[in-house]
Design a protein around this motif. Structure first.
Motif, PDB file in Angstrom:
ATOM      1  N   ALA A  63      33.059  68.278  34.794  1.00 27.17           N
ATOM      2  CA  ALA A  63      32.632  67.273  35.771  1.00 27.17           C
ATOM      3  C   ALA A  63      33.500  67.407  37.016  1.00 27.17           C
ATOM      4  O   ALA A  63      34.511  68.119  37.008  1.00 27.17           O
ATOM      5  CB  ALA A  63      32.780  65.856  35.203  1.00 27.17           C
ATOM      6  N   TYR A 100      37.858  58.746  37.650  1.00 24.96           N
ATOM      7  CA  TYR A 100      36.440  58.736  37.371  1.00 24.96           C
ATOM      8  C   TYR A 100      35.961  60.183  37.272  1.00 24.96           C
ATOM      9  O   TYR A 100      36.607  61.104  37.785  1.00 24.96           O
ATOM     10  CB  TYR A 100      35.676  58.052  38.512  1.00 24.96           C
ATOM     11  CG  TYR A 100      36.047  56.626  38.775  1.00 24.96           C
ATOM     12  CD1 TYR A 100      37.223  56.295  39.447  1.00 24.96           C
ATOM     13  CD2 TYR A 100      35.216  55.578  38.370  1.00 24.96           C
ATOM     14  CE1 TYR A 100      37.561  54.972  39.704  1.00 24.96           C
ATOM     15  CE2 TYR A 100      35.543  54.257  38.626  1.00 24.96           C
ATOM     16  CZ  TYR A 100      36.715  53.965  39.302  1.00 24.96           C
ATOM     17  OH  TYR A 100      37.048  52.653  39.548  1.00 24.96           O
ATOM     18  N   ARG A 101      34.805  60.371  36.649  1.00 24.90           N
ATOM     19  CA  ARG A 101      34.212  61.704  36.663  1.00 24.90           C
ATOM     20  C   ARG A 101      32.703  61.586  36.761  1.00 24.90           C
ATOM     21  O   ARG A 101      32.107  60.592  36.352  1.00 24.90           O
ATOM     22  CB  ARG A 101      34.606  62.500  35.417  1.00 24.90           C
ATOM     23  CG  ARG A 101      34.001  62.017  34.114  1.00 24.90           C
ATOM     24  CD  ARG A 101      34.551  62.841  32.952  1.00 24.90           C
ATOM     25  NE  ARG A 101      33.982  62.402  31.672  1.00 24.90           N
ATOM     26  CZ  ARG A 101      34.413  62.845  30.496  1.00 24.90           C
ATOM     27  NH1 ARG A 101      35.397  63.727  30.420  1.00 24.90           N
ATOM     28  NH2 ARG A 101      33.830  62.414  29.384  1.00 24.90           N
ATOM     29  N   GLN A 102      32.130  62.651  37.330  1.00 25.79           N
ATOM     30  CA  GLN A 102      30.680  62.716  37.439  1.00 25.79           C
ATOM     31  C   GLN A 102      30.228  64.104  37.043  1.00 25.79           C
ATOM     32  O   GLN A 102      30.569  65.096  37.693  1.00 25.79           O
ATOM     33  CB  GLN A 102      30.209  62.389  38.858  1.00 25.79           C
ATOM     34  CG  GLN A 102      28.701  62.284  38.973  1.00 25.79           C
ATOM     35  CD  GLN A 102      28.255  61.653  40.266  1.00 25.79           C
ATOM     36  OE1 GLN A 102      28.975  61.637  41.261  1.00 25.79           O
ATOM     37  NE2 GLN A 102      27.048  61.098  40.265  1.00 25.79           N
ATOM     38  N   LYS A 132      24.436  63.135  35.883  1.00 28.19           N
ATOM     39  CA  LYS A 132      24.886  61.894  35.250  1.00 28.19           C
ATOM     40  C   LYS A 132      25.535  60.975  36.266  1.00 28.19           C
ATOM     41  O   LYS A 132      25.956  61.401  37.329  1.00 28.19           O
ATOM     42  CB  LYS A 132      25.872  62.197  34.112  1.00 28.19           C
ATOM     43  CG  LYS A 132      25.248  62.964  32.953  1.00 28.19           C
ATOM     44  CD  LYS A 132      26.215  63.060  31.787  1.00 28.19           C
ATOM     45  CE  LYS A 132      25.584  63.750  30.602  1.00 28.19           C
ATOM     46  NZ  LYS A 132      26.512  63.830  29.435  1.00 28.19           N
ATOM     47  N   GLN A 133      25.639  59.714  35.919  1.00 30.93           N
ATOM     48  CA  GLN A 133      26.319  58.759  36.781  1.00 30.93           C
ATOM     49  C   GLN A 133      27.825  58.927  36.686  1.00 30.93           C
ATOM     50  O   GLN A 133      28.354  59.382  35.669  1.00 30.93           O
ATOM     51  CB  GLN A 133      25.927  57.336  36.376  1.00 30.93           C
ATOM     52  CG  GLN A 133      24.497  56.957  36.746  1.00 30.93           C
ATOM     53  CD  GLN A 133      24.237  55.479  36.595  1.00 30.93           C
ATOM     54  OE1 GLN A 133      24.854  54.815  35.756  1.00 30.93           O
ATOM     55  NE2 GLN A 133      23.333  54.944  37.392  1.00 30.93           N
ATOM     56  N   ARG A 134      28.481  58.542  37.761  1.00 35.12           N
ATOM     57  CA  ARG A 134      29.943  58.553  37.751  1.00 35.12           C
ATOM     58  C   ARG A 134      30.442  57.517  36.754  1.00 35.12           C
ATOM     59  O   ARG A 134      29.901  56.407  36.659  1.00 35.12           O
ATOM     60  CB  ARG A 134      30.453  58.233  39.148  1.00 35.12           C
ATOM     61  CG  ARG A 134      31.928  58.450  39.367  1.00 35.12           C
ATOM     62  CD  ARG A 134      32.258  58.283  40.834  1.00 35.12           C
ATOM     63  NE  ARG A 134      31.819  59.416  41.631  1.00 35.12           N
ATOM     64  CZ  ARG A 134      31.390  59.328  42.877  1.00 35.12           C
ATOM     65  NH1 ARG A 134      31.281  58.149  43.461  1.00 35.12           N
ATOM     66  NH2 ARG A 134      31.043  60.414  43.551  1.00 35.12           N
ATOM     67  N   GLU A 135      31.487  57.887  35.995  1.00 38.21           N
ATOM     68  CA  GLU A 135      32.030  56.980  34.986  1.00 38.21           C
ATOM     69  C   GLU A 135      33.548  56.916  35.090  1.00 38.21           C
ATOM     70  O   GLU A 135      34.206  57.880  35.461  1.00 38.21           O
ATOM     71  CB  GLU A 135      31.632  57.452  33.582  1.00 38.21           C
ATOM     72  CG  GLU A 135      32.164  58.817  33.198  1.00 38.21           C
ATOM     73  CD  GLU A 135      31.882  59.199  31.748  1.00 38.21           C
ATOM     74  OE1 GLU A 135      31.576  58.314  30.935  1.00 38.21           O
ATOM     75  OE2 GLU A 135      32.007  60.395  31.443  1.00 38.21           O
TER      76      GLU A 135
END
Length: 119
Positions: free
Chosen positions: A91, A37-39, A43-46
């Protein structure tokens, strides 16, 4: 208790490469699907990459063709090879099992590893 320790981030120029690593302990790693995942700031974590316990992989459109997720079940390690990096890849990157795991709180995340893509 499950522990997740990410490493391998850094500052890289656009077009460069990095290999992220994640050490997993406290669970039978080979049983679980895993994700990177990345944040990014603001921004929201994706979820950007996933690998099943059968080693099937899936990628977000934003990284498809540039990143490869892999796992070493003998070492309890998860990897993300990132190539052709872009500034928008900047991120904090985290690894985490996908789905419930005994001993892993849904709110727990490792410390992450910072990736900064800049000239």
């Amino acid at each position: 208790q499950v522990q997740l320790v990410e490493s391998g981030g850094g500052l890289v120029q656009p077009g460069g490469s990095l290999r992220l690593s994640c050490a997993v302990s406290g669970c039978i790693f080979s049983r679980y699907h895993m994700g990177w995942y990345r944040q990014a700031p603001g921004k929201q974590r994706e979820l950007v990459a996933a690998i099943t316990n059968a080693r099937n992989t899936n990628y977000a459109d934003s990284v498809k063709g540039r990143c490869t997720i892999s796992r070493d079940n003998g070492k309890n390690m998860l990897y993300l090879q990132m190539n052709a990096l872009k500034p928008e890849d900047t991120a904090v990157y985290y690894c985490k099992p996908i789905g419930p795991v005994p001993g892993l709180s849904g709110s727990y995340w490792g410390q992450g590893t910072q990736v900064t893509v800049s000239s």
